[in-house]
Design an enzyme around this catalytic site. Sequence first.
Site, PDB file in Angstrom:
ATOM      1  N   ASN A 194      -5.384   3.298  -5.038  1.00  0.00           N
ATOM      2  CA  ASN A 194      -3.931   3.367  -5.218  1.00  0.00           C
ATOM      3  C   ASN A 194      -3.151   2.506  -4.243  1.00  0.00           C
ATOM      4  OD1 ASN A 194      -4.730   5.058  -3.069  1.00  0.00           O
ATOM      5  ND2 ASN A 194      -2.784   6.173  -3.192  1.00  0.00           N
ATOM      6  N   GLY A 253      -9.424   3.743   0.296  1.00  0.00           N
ATOM      7  CA  GLY A 253     -10.721   3.556   0.943  1.00  0.00           C
ATOM      8  C   GLY A 253     -11.682   4.708   0.697  1.00  0.00           C
TER       9      GLY A 253
END
Lengths: 302, 302, 302
Positions: free
Chosen positions: B177, B153
Amino acid sequence: MSSVLRHSAKFTTSGFFSLLSGNCSHGRTFASPYFVSKNRYSSSPKIKVDLDSNNGVALMQFQSPPVNSLSLDFLTEFAISLEKLELDRSCKGVIITSAQPKVFSAGLDILEMFQKSPEHCAEFWKAVQEMWLKLYGSNKVTIAAINGSSPAGGCLLAMCCDYRIMADNPRYSIGLNETQLGIVAPFWFKDTMANTVGHRETEKGLQLGLLYSATEALKIGLVDQLVPEDQVLSTATETMTKWLAIPDHARQISKSMMRKPTIDRLLANKEPDIKQFVNFITKDSIQKSIGMYLEMLKRRKS
Amino acid sequence: MSSVLRHSAKFTTSGFFSLLSGNCSHGRTFASPYFVSKNRYSSSPKIKVDLDSNNGVALMQFQSPPVNSLSLDFLTEFAISLEKLELDRSCKGVIITSAQPKVFSAGLDILEMFQKSPEHCAEFWKAVQEMWLKLYGSNKVTIAAINGSSPAGGCLLAMCCDYRIMADNPRYSIGLNETQLGIVAPFWFKDTMANTVGHRETEKGLQLGLLYSATEALKIGLVDQLVPEDQVLSTATETMTKWLAIPDHARQISKSMMRKPTIDRLLANKEPDIKQFVNFITKDSIQKSIGMYLEMLKRRKS
Amino acid sequence: MSSVLRHSAKFTTSGFFSLLSGNCSHGRTFASPYFVSKNRYSSSPKIKVDLDSNNGVALMQFQSPPVNSLSLDFLTEFAISLEKLELDRSCKGVIITSAQPKVFSAGLDILEMFQKSPEHCAEFWKAVQEMWLKLYGSNKVTIAAINGSSPAGGCLLAMCCDYRIMADNPRYSIGLNETQLGIVAPFWFKDTMANTVGHRETEKGLQLGLLYSATEALKIGLVDQLVPEDQVLSTATETMTKWLAIPDHARQISKSMMRKPTIDRLLANKEPDIKQFVNFITKDSIQKSIGMYLEMLKRRKS
C-alpha cells in the site's frame, strides 16, 4: 540459467511409480467413426498415426505398453511422424492421445539414463529437446486428448498442445512431478508450464512436484476442459473443427508470436543444456540413485 | 528501470496508520506443543528464533512492539538470524510469524528515513535489500504464518516465502500500500508481487495501494490458505511437514530456477537502487512530508 | 520478433462484420449530471471531450457513426485530444466511452488500408502506434466505460485504460479477434493483452480470434466490472473518484513502472513495425482479400 535433471538421495513413492507398476488389466478401445476415409500414415509400433483426408486431422495414438514411456525410440518416432505431418499440407491439425489404458504418457523413460554411455545420454537428451521443439513449435493445430495419467514428460507433451481435454476421472493426475523423484525439470519444461498456468502456480508445482487431479488441473488452467472419459476423443475432434475454422495463416503467426521467445531460449542453449544433462546424469551418485529407484520398482511389481 | 520510494504532497489515512495507532491491548500467546525439543537459537529482543532439532524447523517470531516495524536493527537481526539458519544444515525450513497482537509486520520503519544522514539512509536501504535477497533467495522451505495485518514491507516479507497461511480475520489486511502513503514500492517489490499474483493485479494493486482483506488476498492468490486465527501456526507446521517430504536438493534447484532472474535484477542494480533512494528520501520536500505524516500520527495517538 | 497485420485467403463471418452491418436504429443519450461545470474542450466531430473543472475528470465520447471506426482522422483527433488533456494540469483523469449505440469501437478502419499508397498506409500505422503509446503511457487515470461491443482495436483501446467497466449485456463482446478476419494483431497488441489476462488466455484468444461475452470477459479479467448498461458511466465516475483519492505522483510512478518495459519495446521498433505493416498490407494478394471482404460487407448491407 541452467537446469537439468538432478537428483536427491531421498525418493518418495509417487504417482510415477504407481503408473509404472499399475495393473493395466482392462484395455480401452477406440471406435473411429470420425475417421471414415483413413490413410494409414505409419505402421510403426509405438505411435499409430491416422490422417483423415476428409478433414485434414491426424490422430496420433501412443501405443507403447505399458505406459507410453518416452524412450529414445519413441521420441525418434514421434519426431519423424510429426515432421511428416508438419510437411504435409493436407494435414491441418493433430490430436494426440493414448491407446494404452489409464495413462496418457508416463514421461521420460528412466532406462535411457541408467548405465548408458555419455554419448547415449546426449543422444537421448537431444531427442527430448527435438520432441519439445517440434511439438511446441508446430504450425498445426495440436490438441491433447488426455485419456489417462500424465506425469512429468507426459504433462510436458500435453502442455505443448494448443488445447487440452482431460478425462474427468479422479484417478488420473497430471503435473511436472520430477522433484518428487529427486530430479529437476529443465528450464524449458519450466517455461512451458509458466506459459500455461503462470509463475506462482509453477513455482509451487515444481517445488512440490505436484500431480494435480483432473479437477485441480482444470481449476489452475493446466487443462482446458474435462469431459467423461468416453468423450475425450470425440470432444477433441469437435474442438478441432472449431479451431480449423480459423484462417490458418493468421492463427499460425499468432501462435508463433506467443511461443517464439520461449523456443528461442532453448535454441540458443541446446548444446549447454545437453552437456549439463550428461554431466549430471552420468555421475556415480546419480546412477546409484537411479539404480535404487529401479530396484524399488521391481520389488513393488513382484 | 528505476523506482524508489517517492512521495506526493497528499497523504491519505490508510491501513498503515491504523496499525501504528492501533490499541494493542490484548496479547496473543503461542502455545508451542510443536516444538518439544527446543534449542533457543537467539535471545535477541526483536526476533525470537527457535529451531526444533527433531524436525529441523525453525520458528522466527517477530516480537518488536508495537507493530514489528522493519527498523535497521530489526532488519540486521533478521538477516543475521536467517543467515545462521541458512548455514545450519540441521535446519530444513523456517516459519515466520508474529508474537505481537493483530499485526504480522507494519513494514519499513519510517523513522529510519526521517532527519537522518544520507549515510544512514543508504545503510538502511541496503539492509532492506539484504533482507529481501536473503529471504527471497533462501534455500530453506519458508512459510509465512500471517497472524495479523501485513501492509507494505510486511506484505513483502510474506510474499518472499514459499507458502502463505493467513488468519481468516476480516480485520486483517495485506498488500503493498505504499502508494496510499505517497511513496512508491521499488522495482523488486513490484517484481515479487507480479511473480505472486500476476501483472494485472499488481498494476492495479500498486497504483491504488490496495490493502486486501484476507478473503480478497486468497482470491487473487496473494495468500495460499486461510485458517481460523488460532490454527495459523499449527497449519504452518503441518504444511511444513509436507514440504519437507520433498527431496530437498531438487526442490532447492526448482526454487532457484524460478526466482533467480528476479534476484539477479536487483543484484545487478544494488548501488543505483541505493543512490536513487538516498537522493529521493533526503530531499527537503520529502522530509517535510514525512514530518507532517509523523505529526499526524502523533495527534491521532494522543 | 515481428508481427503485423497479415492475411489469409479464407474469411469467416465474425463479430466484426455484424458490427459494421449492424442496424444502428436507436441512439443512446448521455445525461450528464456529472459534468455540471462544463468546459467544452473540443468541438471536433469524431470525439467529444468535456473536462469537468470541478473534479478534473475529462469525458471522451466517441461519436463517429456508425461504429467509431479508428480511421486516420479519428486516431489523429484522439491523439491530439489526449495530448491536450495530458498537458493540462487541471485534468486528473479521463473516462473513455461511446456516444454510438451498441458499440464502443469497432477497431481499425479497414478502408484506410484499401487501395492506398504506401505513404498513406505508413501514416495510418504510425497513427495507430501513437494512439497506443499515448493512451497506454498516459499519466492520467484512464477508465474505459465500455457501453457496447469492442472488437480488435476497440478492445485494445479498452485494455490501455487503468480500469474497465463493461455493460452487462449478452449481446456485447470484446476481444482481439483479428485472426478471425485473417489478419494478425501486432506484438504490442499481444503484449497489452498478456499484461491484462496473462500468457495462456492470450495465446488461446489470439489464435482463435476470440470475442468474449461480457460475462466471459469478466471471468478472465479482460474487464474489471460488469454493471447494468445504464450505470456504466455513473460507475465509471464513481470509480474515478476512488482512483483520484490516491496520491497522484506515487500512482503515476507505479503505473509507469508496470508499463514502461512494454512501451519501450514498441519505441525501440517503431520504424521496423511500420515498414513491416506497409510491406504486408500493400501486397496484391492482401489488397484483393480486403476488396473481397469489403464486397461481402456491401452485399450484406444491401
